[in-house]
Design an enzyme around this catalytic site. Structure first.
Site, PDB file in Angstrom:
ATOM      1  N   LYS A   1      23.489  61.679  22.880  1.00 51.28           N
ATOM      2  CA  LYS A   1      24.468  61.480  21.815  1.00 51.28           C
ATOM      3  C   LYS A   1      25.751  60.748  22.234  1.00 51.28           C
ATOM      4  O   LYS A   1      26.512  60.303  21.367  1.00 51.28           O
ATOM      5  CB  LYS A   1      24.866  62.843  21.202  1.00 51.28           C
TER       6      LYS A   1
ATOM      7  N   TYR B   1      11.057  65.392  27.541  1.00 52.17           N
ATOM      8  CA  TYR B   1      12.083  66.368  27.935  1.00 52.17           C
ATOM      9  C   TYR B   1      11.337  67.606  28.412  1.00 52.17           C
ATOM     10  O   TYR B   1      10.615  68.217  27.634  1.00 52.17           O
ATOM     11  CB  TYR B   1      12.974  66.743  26.744  1.00 52.17           C
TER      12      TYR B   1
ATOM     13  N   TYR C   1      18.275  64.304  16.292  1.00 54.41           N
ATOM     14  CA  TYR C   1      18.039  63.351  17.386  1.00 54.41           C
ATOM     15  C   TYR C   1      18.184  61.915  16.905  1.00 54.41           C
ATOM     16  O   TYR C   1      18.800  61.084  17.585  1.00 54.41           O
ATOM     17  CB  TYR C   1      16.645  63.566  17.991  1.00 54.41           C
TER      18      TYR C   1
ATOM     19  N   PRO D   1      24.233  64.973  28.301  1.00 60.69           N
ATOM     20  CA  PRO D   1      23.334  63.887  27.882  1.00 60.69           C
ATOM     21  C   PRO D   1      22.023  64.355  27.247  1.00 60.69           C
ATOM     22  O   PRO D   1      21.253  63.522  26.767  1.00 60.69           O
ATOM     23  CB  PRO D   1      23.066  63.126  29.184  1.00 60.69           C
TER      24      PRO D   1
ATOM     25  N   HIS E   1      11.285  53.584  19.191  1.00 59.84           N
ATOM     26  CA  HIS E   1      10.414  54.720  19.501  1.00 59.84           C
ATOM     27  C   HIS E   1      10.290  55.611  18.276  1.00 59.84           C
ATOM     28  O   HIS E   1      11.287  55.936  17.630  1.00 59.84           O
ATOM     29  CB  HIS E   1      10.987  55.535  20.670  1.00 59.84           C
TER      30      HIS E   1
END
Ligand code: RFL
Ligand code: PHB
Length: 389
Positions: free
Chosen positions: A296, A200, A384, A292, A72
C-alpha cells in the site's frame, strides 16, 4: 513570487504531484536532498493499484508501464499446505499492475525533464517558513549557497525522515505508531519468477513473499529478526531459507541465482495528523508509513497526490479553497483504511517471537476462513486492489 508550489522531495509523491500540477498549468520547483542516481537506484514497491495506474495515465506517464508492466488478476495466500487463490478479477472486476516504483520514478523524471520543471538536487538544510503569511518561503543550501524560494503553497513530499512533518509544531501534531518486532530482507535476482502470481506465505519459520518485476526478474522477501544484518545473509543462506518457507512444489521448481540487490527494511505503521498546517500539506511517507505486507505504501502516496492536486488546482486557478480546507480529512479517511488492511495482513501473515499456540491457531483459522468464504476473499481483494478515491 518565485513559484506557485514548492515541492520538498523528489520521490514518487513529489514527482507525481509536480507532473499533475504542471499539466494543469501550475508552476512548481522541486527540491531533493539526494542525487538523481541515488533516488533512481532505490528498489522499493512493485505493485500498483488500478487507481495508481489510472493516475499515471492522467499524468501522461504511462507509455512504458502499458508496454512493460504486467496486469495481475490475483495472488496466493498460503501456509505450509493450504494455498488460497484470491482472484481479484473475478471478485472485484479489477486487477493490479506489476511495475516497479523504480520504473515509475524514472518515467516521471523523464516527463518532468520534458516539461522543463526546475528540479534541484543535493539540497541541504531545508527550512519551511512563513506558513501563516500571504506567501510561504523555503530556504535551502545548494553547493554551499543559501537560497530562498517564495511560493503560494508548500507540498511536503520528503518521506518519513524529511523536514516537512517536523515543521508542524509537535503540540499540534498527533502521531499514531506501531513498530513490528521484525523486518523484511529482500533480494532482487535475475531469475524467472517461481509462480505466475505473487505468493504471500505464512510459514511456521516466518513470513515469505515471492514477487517479481518481469519475466526475468524476481523479488523475494523473508521475515527476519530486527537484529539481522544484510551481511549475515549470503545468497545461499537466503535461497535455502526461502525454499524451506515456500510451499514445497513451488520451492522445488524455483530457479535461483545471484542477487543483484539485497536490503533489510523495518516494518512500521505510522500516521501523523493533520496533513495541513497553514500553507503546508503533507503527502505520502512524510505523513504515514505502512508495513509492506498489503503493498500500500506507494499507492497511498498516489491517492494523497490525487486529492491534493485537485485541491491545489481549484485554489490556484479559481480561488476555491474548499479542497485545500478538506484535504487532510479526505486523505486521512482513506489512509486509515489502508492502515487497517496493512496491519491486519501483517498480523495474519507473520510469526511473532514468543507467541503462543493460540496466535498460530488464529492465523491458520484466518487462512481456512479465506479458503472457505468467498465473502472473506472478496473483502481481502477489495482492499488489495485499492479502495476507491
Ligand atoms: P520517498 O520515496 O521516501 O521520497 C521522499 C524523497 O524526499 C527526499 N528527502 C528530502 N528532500 C529534500 N529535503 C529533505 N530534508 C529531504 N528529506 C528527504 C528523499 O531523498 C526522497 O527522495 O517518499 P514518497 O515520495 O512519499 O513515496 C513513498 C514510497 O516511496 C513508499 O511508500 C514505498 O516505497 C514504501 N515501501 C514499499 N511500499 C510498498 O508498497 N511495497 C514495498 O515493497 C515497499 N518497500 C518501501 C519499501 C519503503 C522503504 N523505505 C522508505 C525505507 C522498502 C523501503 C526500504
Ligand atoms: C514487491 O514486489 O516489492 C512487493 C510486492 C508486494 C508487497 C510488497 C512488496 O506486498
Amino acid at each position: 513570487m518565485d513559484t506557485q508550489v514548492a515541492i520538498i522531495g523528489g520521490g514518487p509523491s513529489g514527482l507525481l504531484l509536480s507532473q499533475l500540477l504542471n499539466r494543469a498549468g501550475i508552476d512548481t520547483v522541486m527540491l531533493e536532498r539526494a542525487t538523481r542516481s541515488h533516488v533512481l537506484s532505490r528498489i522499493r514497491a512493485g505493485i500498483l493499484e488500478w487507481g495508481t495506474v489510472e493516475l499515471l495515465r492522467q499524468t501522461g506517464v504511462d507509455a512504458r508501464m502499458e508496454a512493460e508492466g504486467f496486469p495481475h488478476d490475483g495472488c496466493y495466500m498460503t501456509d505450509e499446505d493450504l494455498m488460497v487463490h484470491i482472484d481479484f478479477k473475478a471478485l472485484t472486476g479489477k486487477q493490479v499492475m506489476v511495475y516497479g516504483q523504480t520504473e515509475v520514478t524514472a518515467d516521471l523524471y523523464a516527463a518532468q525533464d520534458a516539461m522543463g520543471t526546475t528540479i534541484i538536487h543535493e539540497v541541504e538544510d531545508v527550512q519551511i517558513l512563513d506558513l501563516d503569511q500571504a506567501k510561504a518561503a523555503v530556504e535551502y543550501t545548494v553547493k554551499g549557497e543559501r537560497r530562498r524560494l517564495t511560493c503560494a503553497y508548500v507540498a511536503g513530499c520528503d518521506g518519513f525522515h524529511g523536514v516537512s512533518r517536523k515543521t508542524i509544531p509537535a503540540e499540534k501534531r498527533r502521531e499514531f505508531e506501531r513498530v513490528y518486532p521484525f523486518g523484511w530482507l529482500g533480494i532482487l535476482s535475475e531469475t524467472p519468477p517461481c509462480n505466475d502470481e505473487l505468493i504471500y506465505c505464512n510459514s511456521p519459520r516466518g513470513f515469505a513473499l515471492a514477487s517479481m518485476r518481469n519475466a526475468h526478474l524476481s523479488r523475494y522477501y523473508l521475515q527476519v529478526p530486527l537484529t539481522d544484518k544484510v551481511e549475515d545473509w549470503s545468497d545461499e543462506a537466503f535461497w535455502s531459507e526461502l525454499k524451506r518457507r515456500l510451499p514445497s512444489a513451488t520451492a522445488a521448481a524455483m530457479e535461483t541465482g545471484p542477487s543483484i540487490e539485497k536490503s533489510i527494511a523495518p516494518l512500521r505503521s505510522f500516521v501523523s495528523e493533520p496533513l495541513r498546517w497553514g500553507r503546508l500539506f503533507l503527502v505520502g511517507d512524510a505523513a504515514h508509513i505502512v508495513p509492506p505486507t498489503g503493498a500500500k505504501g506507494l499507492n497511498l502516496a498516489a491517492s494523497d497526490v490525487h486529492y491534493l492536486h485537485e485541491a491545489l488546482v481549484a485554489a490556484l486557478k479559481s480561488g476555491d479553497e474548499s479542497g485545500i480546507d478538506g484535504y487532510s480529512e479526505k486523505a486521512l479517511a482513506r489512509i486509515w483504511k489502508a492502515m487497517r488492511f496493512s496491519w491486519s495482513m501483517t498480523t495474519m501473515m507473520h510469526r511473532f517471537d514468543g507467541e503462543d499456540a493460540f496466535a498460530e491457531a488464529m492465523r491458520r483459522a484466518t487462512l481456512e476462513h479465506l479458503a472457505a468464504s468467498e465473502t472473506a476473499r472478496r473483502e481481502l481483494a477489495e482492499n488489495y486492489i485499492g479502495l476507491p478515491y
